[in-house]
Structure formats: C-alpha cells, structure tokens
Design a protein around this motif. Structure first.
Motif, short mmCIF file in Angstrom:
data_model
loop_
_atom_site.label_atom_id
_atom_site.label_comp_id
_atom_site.label_asym_id
_atom_site.label_seq_id
_atom_site.Cartn_x
_atom_site.Cartn_y
_atom_site.Cartn_z
N ILE A 147 0.91 -1.17 0.13
CA ILE A 147 0.15 0.03 -0.12
C ILE A 147 0.82 1.30 -0.12
O ILE A 147 0.66 2.22 -0.75
N TRP A 148 1.91 1.28 0.90
CA TRP A 148 2.75 2.37 0.81
C TRP A 148 3.55 2.34 -0.50
O TRP A 148 3.53 3.77 -0.93
N VAL A 149 3.94 1.36 -1.13
CA VAL A 149 4.67 1.52 -2.37
C VAL A 149 3.63 2.10 -3.63
O VAL A 149 3.86 3.25 -4.16
N ALA A 150 2.60 1.46 -3.60
CA ALA A 150 1.48 1.95 -4.83
C ALA A 150 0.93 3.34 -4.31
O ALA A 150 0.96 4.32 -5.34
N GLY A 151 0.96 4.00 -2.98
CA GLY A 151 0.17 5.19 -2.70
C GLY A 151 1.43 6.24 -2.99
O GLY A 151 1.05 7.18 -3.29
N THR A 152 2.62 5.89 -2.76
CA THR A 152 3.71 6.90 -3.05
C THR A 152 4.02 7.05 -4.46
O THR A 152 3.91 8.27 -4.73
N LEU A 198 13.93 6.48 -6.33
CA LEU A 198 14.12 6.96 -4.92
C LEU A 198 12.88 6.97 -4.17
O LEU A 198 12.87 6.49 -3.00
N ALA A 199 11.55 7.06 -4.76
CA ALA A 199 10.65 6.96 -4.11
C ALA A 199 10.17 5.35 -3.54
O ALA A 199 9.58 5.03 -2.62
N LEU A 200 10.47 4.60 -4.63
CA LEU A 200 10.12 3.21 -4.46
C LEU A 200 10.93 2.73 -3.25
O LEU A 200 10.42 1.86 -2.49
N VAL A 201 12.48 3.01 -3.42
CA VAL A 201 13.08 2.32 -2.17
C VAL A 201 12.68 2.82 -0.91
O VAL A 201 12.58 2.36 0.30
N ALA A 202 12.42 4.31 -0.87
CA ALA A 202 11.78 4.91 0.39
C ALA A 202 10.47 4.37 0.83
O ALA A 202 10.48 4.11 2.25
N VAL A 233 13.69 -11.26 9.24
CA VAL A 233 12.84 -10.15 8.50
C VAL A 233 13.80 -9.00 7.77
O VAL A 233 13.41 -8.55 6.57
N ALA A 234 14.79 -8.47 8.36
CA ALA A 234 15.74 -7.75 7.78
C ALA A 234 16.30 -8.33 6.54
O ALA A 234 16.50 -7.44 5.55
N VAL A 235 16.62 -9.67 6.37
CA VAL A 235 17.18 -10.18 5.33
C VAL A 235 16.03 -10.31 3.98
O VAL A 235 16.40 -9.81 3.02
N LEU A 236 14.98 -10.54 4.50
CA LEU A 236 13.70 -10.34 3.75
C LEU A 236 13.52 -9.02 2.98
O LEU A 236 13.41 -9.03 1.85
N LEU A 237 13.68 -8.15 3.90
CA LEU A 237 13.27 -6.81 3.31
C LEU A 237 14.28 -6.30 2.47
O LEU A 237 14.14 -5.71 1.34
N THR A 238 15.69 -6.76 2.87
CA THR A 238 16.77 -6.35 2.01
C THR A 238 16.80 -6.95 0.38
O THR A 238 16.84 -6.27 -0.52
N VAL A 239 16.18 -8.46 0.55
CA VAL A 239 16.04 -9.12 -0.68
C VAL A 239 14.93 -8.34 -1.52
O VAL A 239 15.05 -8.23 -2.73
N VAL A 240 13.75 -8.15 -0.69
CA VAL A 240 12.74 -7.51 -1.61
C VAL A 240 13.11 -5.85 -2.11
O VAL A 240 12.86 -5.74 -3.40
N THR A 241 13.90 -5.38 -1.18
CA THR A 241 14.22 -4.04 -1.74
C THR A 241 15.14 -4.27 -2.93
O THR A 241 15.06 -3.15 -4.09
N LEU A 259 15.61 -6.47 -5.06
CA LEU A 259 15.12 -7.08 -6.27
C LEU A 259 13.89 -6.15 -7.01
O LEU A 259 14.00 -6.11 -8.14
N ALA A 260 13.34 -5.46 -6.12
CA ALA A 260 12.55 -4.41 -6.66
C ALA A 260 13.33 -3.38 -7.55
O ALA A 260 12.70 -2.97 -8.60
N SER A 261 14.49 -3.00 -6.86
CA SER A 261 15.17 -1.84 -7.43
C SER A 261 15.96 -2.37 -8.74
O SER A 261 16.04 -1.64 -9.85
N TYR A 262 16.22 -3.82 -8.77
CA TYR A 262 16.71 -4.08 -10.09
C TYR A 262 15.72 -4.26 -11.13
O TYR A 262 16.04 -3.97 -12.20
N LEU A 263 14.83 -5.04 -10.74
CA LEU A 263 13.50 -4.97 -11.81
C LEU A 263 13.26 -3.78 -12.46
O LEU A 263 13.25 -3.63 -13.66
N TYR A 264 13.41 -2.61 -11.52
CA TYR A 264 13.01 -1.29 -11.90
C TYR A 264 14.10 -0.76 -12.88
O TYR A 264 13.89 -0.40 -14.07
#
Length: 273
Positions: free
Chosen positions: A66-71, A205-209, A252-260, A262-267
């Motif tokens: 929701i935060w990502v889409a809303g941003t 930048l907004a995606l990562v934030a 959880v931190a590792v999961l967040l790092t992987v998600v961030t 991966l999302a940055s790489y794909l973008y």
C-alpha cells in the motif's frame, strides 16, 4: 598505484566496517536463535520457515505494498502535477514554497505533529465534523499515514520535477507549439518523454523509500493496533529490539533487503531496456 591504494584504503576500510560488516553479521544471525544474552544457536532455515507462517508477515507485506502504490500515486504523481502547473506561472517558486516547507521535518517529527491531529477527538475530527478514529482501524490508519507522508514528500518531488522541466530544451517544445500541440497533448507527447530520465530517478528513490517506511509508522501507531499497520521495517524493528528475537528479526531484515534489492533491480532493468 601503491600510493593511490594507500590513500583509498582508509575509506574502504571505514565503509567495510560500517556497512558490509553489519550486513554480514545480520545475515549470519538470521540463521540462528539469539536473544542478545545467551550464545547464538544455529537454527538453519528455522527463522525463515517461521517467518513464512507468521500471519503478521502478510499484514506487513500488504501494508508495505500500500505504501509503495500510494507513494507512486500521491507524492510522485501530485509532485509532477504541481511542478507542471506552476512551472510557467509568474513567481511560480512562491507557489511551490508551501509544498517545500514540510520536507524540513523528519519522519519522527512529522508523526509527533500529526498524531494528535488524527487521534480520536482530534482537530481533524472537529474540522471534518466526524467521529472517526483515523489511526485505530485498518487499513484507514495506513491510508491516513500515507496522506501525512504525501504532505511531507510532495515538495521535494515537485522540486525534482521542476529541475527536470528546466533541463528540457526549448526548441522541441516551441516546434510542437508551432505544429498546434498544447495542453495535455504537448505534455504527453513532448514534455513527458523528455523528462523520462529524471522521472526514472524520482520513482526509483520513492520506491526504495516506501519499501523502508519505518519512522512515521512507529511514531504514529507503533504498528498497531494489533500490528495492523506494520510495514516490513516496523516488523523487523519490533521483532529485533522489542521482542529481543535477534535471529528472527535478522531474518525479517534479510527479507526486506532482498525485496528492496529485487524491486530496485527489476525497475532499473526495465528502465535500461
């Protein structure tokens, strides 16, 4: 070359000590059971298996999305709109100034300012004539905090888009106007394509934030009520420093790092191709 390596070595060691070493230590802890007191016990993939079965994780992922889409829609979209509408106006910088001022506040300060406003019986209730607990019900609490986030981030996105507009050559715009283009047609077919490189930076930048949203959520709701407004970053903090489950929190931190990552790489890959 030897002298150059000697000059660079202190900076490299400092970066390694402050960034890479904690990252590797967190990765190691994610495979252990560790409460900060007793020696860490190797648990293999136990933390990740428990994480997958944790219902709070699904809530955190939902709120993070929701935060990502809303941003993307609000701070970025409205920032572009304000920049375009005020760009050609006389004294347009003064019209943009009110949008810039909230950016001076930190996320924690932002939460402290808006928490009493949005609380039950707060100023928002009085002005709107309603009796709503904006921060006590999901997903309204996440949406309310997203609007507060928009209030802060709108200015800097507007400024970045204005810089992009100023960098556009005037010749293509003047040629398009001579051909009869104007308004939405001019923006869609000429201005927007020319702003694509800067737009990629702003959105990235907004995606990562948005994926790392923590401070404003923690100050305003602490992820509650009942963990209903947690993001992945808040879940990581709660499990690590509140529950003292350092191994699980590291997972959880590792999961967040992987998600961030991966999302940055794909973008970025999509932007390049």
């Amino acid at each position: 070359m030897k002298w150059r390596a000697g000059y660079v070595a202190p900076a490299v060691l400092l970066v390694a000590a402050l960034l890479y070493a904690p990252f590797l230590w967190t990765g190691y802890l994610s495979f252990t059971r560790y409460d900060g007191l007793a020696p860490a016990q190797f648990a293999g993939l136990g933390n990740f298996a428990e994480l997958v079965q944790d219902p709070a994780l699904l809530t955190s992922i939902r709120n993070t999305l929701i935060w990502v889409a809303g941003t993307m829609i609000l701070p970025v979209g409205l920032g572009l709109l304000v920049a375009v509408l005020s760009y050609d106006l006389k004294r347009g910088a003064w019209y943009r100034l009110p949008f810039m001022l909230p950016y001076a506040l930190s996320g924690a300060g932002l939460g402290m300012v808006w928490s009493p406003i949005l609380s039950h019986g707060g100023i928002a209730n009085l002005l709107l004539g309603v009796d709503t607990a904006f921060l006590q019900e999901a997903p309204h609490n996440t949406l309310a905090m997203l609007l507060v986030w928009t209030w802060q981030q709108l200015g800097v996105n507007t400024l970045l888009f204005v810089v992009g507009l100023q960098s556009i050559p005037k010749e293509p715009i003047e040629a398009a106007r001579l051909d009869g283009a104007g308004g939405w047609s001019l923006f869609r077919h000429v201005i927007w394509p020319l702003m694509a490189p800067l737009t990629a930076v702003v959105v990235g930048l907004a995606l990562v934030a948005s994926l790392k949203t923590f401070d404003i959520v923690w100050v305003m709701t602490q992820g509650g009520p009942g963990r209903s407004s947690e993001t992945l970053a808040v879940t990581m903090y709660r499990d690590t420093f509140v529950a003292s489950e350092y191994g699980y929190g590291s997972a959880v931190a590792v999961l967040l790092t992987v998600v961030t990552g991966l999302a940055s790489y794909l973008y970025l890959k999509r932007q390049v191709t």
